[in-house]
Design a protein around this motif. Structure first.
Motif, PDB file in Angstrom:
ATOM      1  N   UNK A 177     -31.278  40.322  26.156  1.00  0.00           N
ATOM      2  CA  UNK A 177     -29.718  40.083  25.730  1.00  0.00           C
ATOM      3  C   UNK A 177     -29.264  38.623  26.230  1.00  0.00           C
ATOM      4  N   UNK A 178     -29.811  38.168  27.473  1.00  0.00           N
ATOM      5  CA  UNK A 178     -29.439  36.858  27.882  1.00  0.00           C
ATOM      6  C   UNK A 178     -29.915  35.991  26.693  1.00  0.00           C
ATOM      7  N   UNK A 179     -31.251  36.083  26.175  1.00  0.00           N
ATOM      8  CA  UNK A 179     -31.792  35.129  25.308  1.00  0.00           C
ATOM      9  C   UNK A 179     -30.933  35.298  24.124  1.00  0.00           C
ATOM     10  N   UNK A 180     -30.465  36.166  23.791  1.00  0.00           N
ATOM     11  CA  UNK A 180     -29.838  36.672  22.262  1.00  0.00           C
ATOM     12  C   UNK A 180     -28.665  35.556  22.472  1.00  0.00           C
ATOM     13  N   UNK A 181     -27.885  35.497  23.626  1.00  0.00           N
ATOM     14  CA  UNK A 181     -26.848  34.557  23.756  1.00  0.00           C
ATOM     15  C   UNK A 181     -27.168  33.288  23.836  1.00  0.00           C
ATOM     16  N   UNK A 182     -28.148  32.957  24.373  1.00  0.00           N
ATOM     17  CA  UNK A 182     -28.515  31.429  24.456  1.00  0.00           C
ATOM     18  C   UNK A 182     -29.138  31.030  23.030  1.00  0.00           C
ATOM     19  N   UNK A 183     -29.910  31.923  22.313  1.00  0.00           N
ATOM     20  CA  UNK A 183     -29.935  31.361  20.785  1.00  0.00           C
ATOM     21  C   UNK A 183     -28.705  31.450  20.005  1.00  0.00           C
ATOM     22  N   UNK A 184     -27.656  32.403  20.307  1.00  0.00           N
ATOM     23  CA  UNK A 184     -26.555  32.216  19.640  1.00  0.00           C
ATOM     24  C   UNK A 184     -25.706  30.702  19.826  1.00  0.00           C
TER      25      UNK A 184
END
Ligand SMILES: N[C@@H](CCC(=O)N[C@@H](CS)C(=O)NCC(=O)O)C(=O)O
Length: 205
Positions: free
Chosen positions: A92-99
């Motif tokens: 989920x952390x990576x999801x926000x970093x890609x976002x």
């Protein structure tokens, strides 16, 4: 402590997020400044020895180089409390970093750069024509963050993570790009929480 060098342009949010991560984990950084407005990251020497993609930030560890701000943040934060232990939360952390890199930075950061650094009068016709689309996409990214942060302190789980650091960098200066943060109260409250964390480093430091 490992000797690390940050190749950067200090006013860039992408570079600031690397400095902020380093400060939060207590890692000293040496800093080397390049003037991107003068093309200093486009010289043959920079392209050959620092980043063939011609951009900063680049984190240097020994004779190895890590371009891409969020990769550099991950290098610094890996193994610290800024990266969740839980497998779902790490994803989920990576999801926000890609976002951040796809939906937020190309809109919120680019408008800031064009308005506050280049100057609207100096933009090309192509850039000027892109402004309304970037404005709408930037507002959409801030709205999505605001809705997510209602009733939550942090983007992921129950503590500060690299997701917060990555999105803090350009959100806290979004008004320099003509965005009104007062319209996003949950985002505004979250910005205050990030700035209250022990180890926090302001952009100008
Ligand atoms: N995706 C890259 C973006 C890097 C980037 O766009 N850097 C800009 C400054 S924020 C730059 O170096 N611009 C100079 C140029 O393109 O010549 C990251 O997250 O590090």
């Amino acid at each position: 402590m490992e000797r690390l060098v940050l190749h950067e342009y200090a006013a860039s949010g992408n570079c600031y997020k690397v400095r902020l991560t380093a400060a939060l984990v207590g890692q000293p950084l040496e800093r080397r400044e390049y003037d991107i407005l003068k093309g200093e990251t486009r010289t043959p020497e920079f392209l050959a020895s620092v980043n063939p993609n011609g951009r900063i930030p680049v984190l240097q560890a020994g004779d190895r180089f890590i371009p891409e701000s969020n990769a550099a943040c991950f290098y610094l934060g890996d193994g610290s409390r800024l990266v969740p232990d839980d497998r779902f939360e790490r994803a989920d952390m990576l999801r926000w970093m890609f976002f951040e890199q796809y939906n937020h930075e190309p809109n919120v950061a680019t408008l800031r750069f064009w308005i506050a650094f280049v100057g609207e009068d100096k933009l090309s016709d192509v850039e000027r024509a892109q402004m309304p689309g970037k404005r709408a996409a930037g507002e959409a990214a801030l709205k999505l963050m605001d809705e997510h942060l209602r009733g939550r302190d942090w983007l992921v789980g129950d503590r500060l993570s690299l997701a917060d650091v990555a999105l803090y960098a350009y959100t806290h200066v979004a008004e320099e790009g003509g965005f009104r943060l007062a319209g996003y109260p949950a985002v505004s409250a979250w910005l205050g929480r990030v700035a209250d964390r022990p180890g926090y480093l302001p952009m100008a430091a």
